[in-house]
Scaffold this active site. Sequence first.
Site, PDB file in Angstrom:
ATOM      1  N   HIS A   1       1.439  13.192  -6.174  1.00  0.00           N
ATOM      2  CA  HIS A   1       2.818  13.645  -5.934  1.00  0.00           C
ATOM      3  C   HIS A   1       3.509  14.044  -7.237  1.00  0.00           C
ATOM      4  O   HIS A   1       4.712  13.825  -7.412  1.00  0.00           O
ATOM      5  CB  HIS A   1       3.644  12.562  -5.235  1.00  0.00           C
ATOM      6  CG  HIS A   1       3.165  12.217  -3.860  1.00  0.00           C
ATOM      7  ND1 HIS A   1       3.683  12.771  -2.716  1.00  0.00           N
ATOM      8  CD2 HIS A   1       2.200  11.363  -3.440  1.00  0.00           C
ATOM      9  CE1 HIS A   1       3.068  12.263  -1.653  1.00  0.00           C
ATOM     10  NE2 HIS A   1       2.161  11.418  -2.054  1.00  0.00           N
TER      11      HIS A   1
ATOM     12  N   ASN B   1       5.733  10.658   4.256  1.00  0.00           N
ATOM     13  CA  ASN B   1       5.097  11.976   4.145  1.00  0.00           C
ATOM     14  C   ASN B   1       5.551  12.861   5.299  1.00  0.00           C
ATOM     15  O   ASN B   1       6.192  12.384   6.236  1.00  0.00           O
ATOM     16  CB  ASN B   1       3.566  11.834   4.223  1.00  0.00           C
ATOM     17  CG  ASN B   1       2.951  11.452   2.882  1.00  0.00           C
ATOM     18  OD1 ASN B   1       3.562  11.596   1.827  1.00  0.00           O
ATOM     19  ND2 ASN B   1       1.730  10.965   2.935  1.00  0.00           N
TER      20      ASN B   1
ATOM     21  N   HIS C   1       9.280   2.834  -4.477  1.00  0.00           N
ATOM     22  CA  HIS C   1       8.388   1.682  -4.320  1.00  0.00           C
ATOM     23  C   HIS C   1       8.525   1.170  -2.888  1.00  0.00           C
ATOM     24  O   HIS C   1       9.629   0.831  -2.449  1.00  0.00           O
ATOM     25  CB  HIS C   1       8.805   0.603  -5.327  1.00  0.00           C
ATOM     26  CG  HIS C   1       7.929  -0.605  -5.344  1.00  0.00           C
ATOM     27  ND1 HIS C   1       6.705  -0.652  -4.735  1.00  0.00           N
ATOM     28  CD2 HIS C   1       8.107  -1.815  -5.917  1.00  0.00           C
ATOM     29  CE1 HIS C   1       6.170  -1.851  -4.935  1.00  0.00           C
ATOM     30  NE2 HIS C   1       6.995  -2.585  -5.625  1.00  0.00           N
TER      31      HIS C   1
ATOM     32  N   TYR D   1       2.955   0.856  -6.397  1.00  0.00           N
ATOM     33  CA  TYR D   1       4.104   1.641  -6.870  1.00  0.00           C
ATOM     34  C   TYR D   1       4.789   1.010  -8.073  1.00  0.00           C
ATOM     35  O   TYR D   1       5.132   1.693  -9.034  1.00  0.00           O
ATOM     36  CB  TYR D   1       5.090   1.900  -5.720  1.00  0.00           C
ATOM     37  CG  TYR D   1       4.540   2.895  -4.723  1.00  0.00           C
ATOM     38  CD1 TYR D   1       3.486   2.554  -3.890  1.00  0.00           C
ATOM     39  CD2 TYR D   1       5.023   4.189  -4.641  1.00  0.00           C
ATOM     40  CE1 TYR D   1       2.947   3.463  -2.992  1.00  0.00           C
ATOM     41  CE2 TYR D   1       4.495   5.100  -3.745  1.00  0.00           C
ATOM     42  CZ  TYR D   1       3.453   4.732  -2.923  1.00  0.00           C
ATOM     43  OH  TYR D   1       2.915   5.638  -2.049  1.00  0.00           O
TER      44      TYR D   1
HETATM   45 FE1  HDE Z   1       1.692   7.002  -2.335  1.00  0.00          FE
HETATM   46  N1  HDE Z   1       1.737   6.812  -4.361  1.00  0.00           N
HETATM   47  N2  HDE Z   1       0.090   5.798  -2.248  1.00  0.00           N
HETATM   48  N3  HDE Z   1       1.545   7.325  -0.346  1.00  0.00           N
HETATM   49  N4  HDE Z   1       3.258   8.237  -2.424  1.00  0.00           N
HETATM   50  C1  HDE Z   1       2.593   7.395  -5.198  1.00  0.00           C
HETATM   51  O1  HDE Z   1       3.740   6.329  -6.927  1.00  0.00           O
HETATM   52  C2  HDE Z   1      -0.364   5.027  -3.245  1.00  0.00           C
HETATM   53  C3  HDE Z   1       0.653   6.748   0.507  1.00  0.00           C
HETATM   54  C4  HDE Z   1       3.927   8.770  -1.366  1.00  0.00           C
HETATM   55  O2  HDE Z   1       8.522  11.234  -4.979  1.00  0.00           O
HETATM   56  C5  HDE Z   1       2.490   6.883  -6.600  1.00  0.00           C
HETATM   57  O3  HDE Z   1       5.521   6.731  -8.212  1.00  0.00           O
HETATM   58  C6  HDE Z   1      -1.438   4.192  -2.794  1.00  0.00           C
HETATM   59  C7  HDE Z   1       1.055   6.920   1.873  1.00  0.00           C
HETATM   60  C8  HDE Z   1       5.006   9.596  -1.840  1.00  0.00           C
HETATM   61  O4  HDE Z   1       8.115   9.787  -6.566  1.00  0.00           O
HETATM   62  C9  HDE Z   1       1.434   5.778  -6.495  1.00  0.00           C
HETATM   63  C10 HDE Z   1      -1.626   4.510  -1.474  1.00  0.00           C
HETATM   64  C11 HDE Z   1       2.220   7.632   1.808  1.00  0.00           C
HETATM   65  C12 HDE Z   1       4.962   9.507  -3.222  1.00  0.00           C
HETATM   66  C13 HDE Z   1       1.038   5.873  -5.048  1.00  0.00           C
HETATM   67  C14 HDE Z   1      -0.663   5.514  -1.143  1.00  0.00           C
HETATM   68  C15 HDE Z   1       2.504   7.875   0.433  1.00  0.00           C
HETATM   69  C16 HDE Z   1       3.860   8.649  -3.552  1.00  0.00           C
HETATM   70  C17 HDE Z   1       2.276   7.932  -7.646  1.00  0.00           C
HETATM   71  C18 HDE Z   1      -2.635   3.941  -0.514  1.00  0.00           C
HETATM   72  C19 HDE Z   1       3.084   8.128   2.970  1.00  0.00           C
HETATM   73  C20 HDE Z   1       5.863  10.228  -4.193  1.00  0.00           C
HETATM   74  C21 HDE Z   1       3.537   7.966  -8.476  1.00  0.00           C
HETATM   75  C22 HDE Z   1      -2.671   2.528  -0.461  1.00  0.00           C
HETATM   76  C23 HDE Z   1       3.550   7.104   3.846  1.00  0.00           C
HETATM   77  C24 HDE Z   1       7.082   9.434  -4.496  1.00  0.00           C
HETATM   78  C25 HDE Z   1       4.393   6.976  -7.888  1.00  0.00           C
HETATM   79  C26 HDE Z   1       7.981  10.204  -5.424  1.00  0.00           C
HETATM   80  C27 HDE Z   1       3.516   8.297  -4.849  1.00  0.00           C
HETATM   81  C28 HDE Z   1       0.110   5.052  -4.541  1.00  0.00           C
HETATM   82  C29 HDE Z   1      -0.596   6.100   0.138  1.00  0.00           C
HETATM   83  C30 HDE Z   1       3.664   8.620   0.028  1.00  0.00           C
HETATM   84  C31 HDE Z   1       0.294   5.842  -7.474  1.00  0.00           C
HETATM   85  C32 HDE Z   1      -2.196   3.194  -3.638  1.00  0.00           C
HETATM   86  C33 HDE Z   1       0.345   6.375   3.112  1.00  0.00           C
HETATM   87  C34 HDE Z   1       5.991  10.380  -0.988  1.00  0.00           C
HETATM   88  O5  HDE Z   1       1.985   4.526  -6.749  1.00  0.00           O
END
Ligand code: HDE
Length: 696
Positions: free
Chosen positions: A72, A145, A336, A359
């Site tokens: 993202h 999402n 987060h 997060y």
């Molecule tokens: Fe994320 N995801 N994600 N994700 N995600 C990040 O956090 C992660 C998942 C989502 O505009 C990271 O700050 C793991 C689902 C959005 O700043 C990180 C897993 C959904 C955003 C991270 C998921 C999301 C992130 C990268 C599986 C939808 C952007 C930078 C266990 C429900 C937020 C950050 C923004 C961002 C990890 C799965 C949505 C690395 C480990 C499911 C919208 O922390």
Amino acid sequence: MAGHRHDAKDQQLEHDRTDSTEPLTTDTGVRVEDTDNSLRAGARGPTLLEDFHTREKITHFDHERIPERVVHARGAGAYGRFTPYEGLGDLTAAHFLSSSDVTTPVFVRFSTVAGSRGSADTPRDVRGFAVKFYTEQGNYDLVGNNMPVFFIQDGIKFPDFVHALKPQPHNEIPQAQSAHDTLWDFVGMQPETMHMMMWLMSDRAIPRSYRMMQGFGVHTFRFVNAEGRGTFVKFHWKPLLGTHSLVWDEAQRVQGKDPDFNRRDLWDSIERGEHPEWELGVQLVDEADEHAFDFDLLDPTKLVPEEQVPVRPIGRLVLDRNPDNFFAETEQVAFHTANVVPGIDFTNDPLLQARNFSYLDTQLLRLGGPNFQQIPVNRPVAPVSNNQRDGFAQHRVHRGGTSYAQNSLGGGCPVTAGEGVFRHYTERVAGEKIRERSASFGDHYSQATLFYNSLADWEREHLLEAFRFELGKCEELSVRQKVVAHLNHVDHGLAVEVAEGVGVAAPDTEETPNHGRSSPALSQDNSATGDITGRQIALLAADGVDASDAEALRARFAEEHAHVEYLGTRDGALHTRDGGVLTANRSMKTVGSVVYDAVIVVGGPDSVAELGKDGLARHFVTEAFKHHKAVLLAADGRRIVEGTPLAGRFPGAAETTRTTEGVVLAPAVDDESVAEFLRIVKSHRHWDRETSSVPA
Ligand code: HDE
């Protein structure tokens, strides 16, 4: 700056805003007399170490970058507000949902997932929809999402999934694309991805605008009321403008014509005062019904069909203010999933559990230490009071001699409160310590089939083409073949058609029969709401244009908050048919049909003759037609198709207004033709149009 100011968050930010109107100084506030010449030993001599201004200026520059988000990375954000329709105290203790009198400031960031921070806005990808509510009880983040399910069931696979999705490690190719071997190899090895891959291959992955996307919390969360009663909840954001997409060929071209397409659209709409809105809805499931489904509520690769559990609308989100500074706000905002407030809690979804770790961890690296919640965009409007101390870039000046609990010397402060506290939901859990997934997570295909069955014909056609495109980019035939084998469990016909398109063996027999069930709510087909706020309509013009027709169209669409732009064969003043002047908004050379929703060509004869000689103008109309856009050809404007691949497609010049394949051909710009064109624009795209033979 347009927008709604003076909510609690805005007032707080006011203290941090800086306008740099004072004379130039160093970071220590010392005024500087010259910032173009470094201090030298002689006009042609070496620069001196004692030149603290040069050193500071360059050092700061050297340190301007922070790590981009690991996923993202590319995004755009805006502030706004959320107001519930009614109090939900029976369901949740969350104060921001307690009454329609409570309006909560929010910051929302939309994003693509795979691409780097500088990548384009329109790859085929999931879009992030992250909302930070600055509630009176602390920050609540709903990090969702634009698709309701996810690729994997357990967070432990996330690093593998993202490594497969991202550019390959040896050559960092391809950028922001899912169409490559490693992603599809992963998919072939992990059938749990199939449902989400169906969404990713659908038009949802190429939204026309962030304003026209649904959002989903994905996981099952839990509402908890003041009595401690829990209710399972799924969150849905529904855009008031409907859910609309680009077409794939268009999306690829937009990447070149305007890589900031979605970002610019969001920014411009807010600046114009056309504030994007979404309705928040919830699906509620009583705890007693936890096992009433043929899938597991804790499985994030599953959705709850709306026909089974309806979505109850609970409030409205409006985005009304652009950030002042992209880096300070949009880049530094830290979401987060574990930022919850009393009344909202987690479930044991293993993906959510991993996110609750990830997060916070990622922000520590990205934002340089544990004080990132003090960054203005992240700071809650609720008071913060604890014994967390020190760390890089500590901005608070904590007073007093005690920073521990329990203390008697500091009067016991800060004391723990009895009311308004977050109390973890009391849930009985028991089990063996075991690395095993519940058998209830075992069905990977039924909902993929449900989604496929729910699509309109044109959506299914696009999905098929997407699979063919993506798998066709895979070098390894074994990868293509493996994916086809999984598709054969989703729908045999689809598997055969994909296989035929990508040159691998089609499965002879059906593996899992299609269950035939569908869920109409999953289709975008009926989502047009008739609201075309912010739509961009191109009117092609050259010298001799009928200005009154152009102005009438512009005025009519302005009433709908849609924007008719005059694109000239050149920029600036055009001579009109009646001897006046019409100012082109842009030269056609600087744009392309792909950044517009519809196209108009009006008379007079000289204008159309000149446009007809211009390859760009002819291409503009043909390309808009290819991308299923609404087209109005009025009066002499009808002749623009002569000399294009569309010639002969609309035989018999009409004496009355008629619409053929979504093209309105009209003898004049009058009430009838304008109303008809408006109707076509409101339907978003004209899908019943054969375009594969159109070379554009
Ligand atoms: Fe994320 N995801 N994600 N994700 N995600 C990040 O956090 C992660 C998942 C989502 O505009 C990271 O700050 C793991 C689902 C959005 O700043 C990180 C897993 C959904 C955003 C991270 C998921 C999301 C992130 C990268 C599986 C939808 C952007 C930078 C266990 C429900 C937020 C950050 C923004 C961002 C990890 C799965 C949505 C690395 C480990 C499911 C919208 O922390």
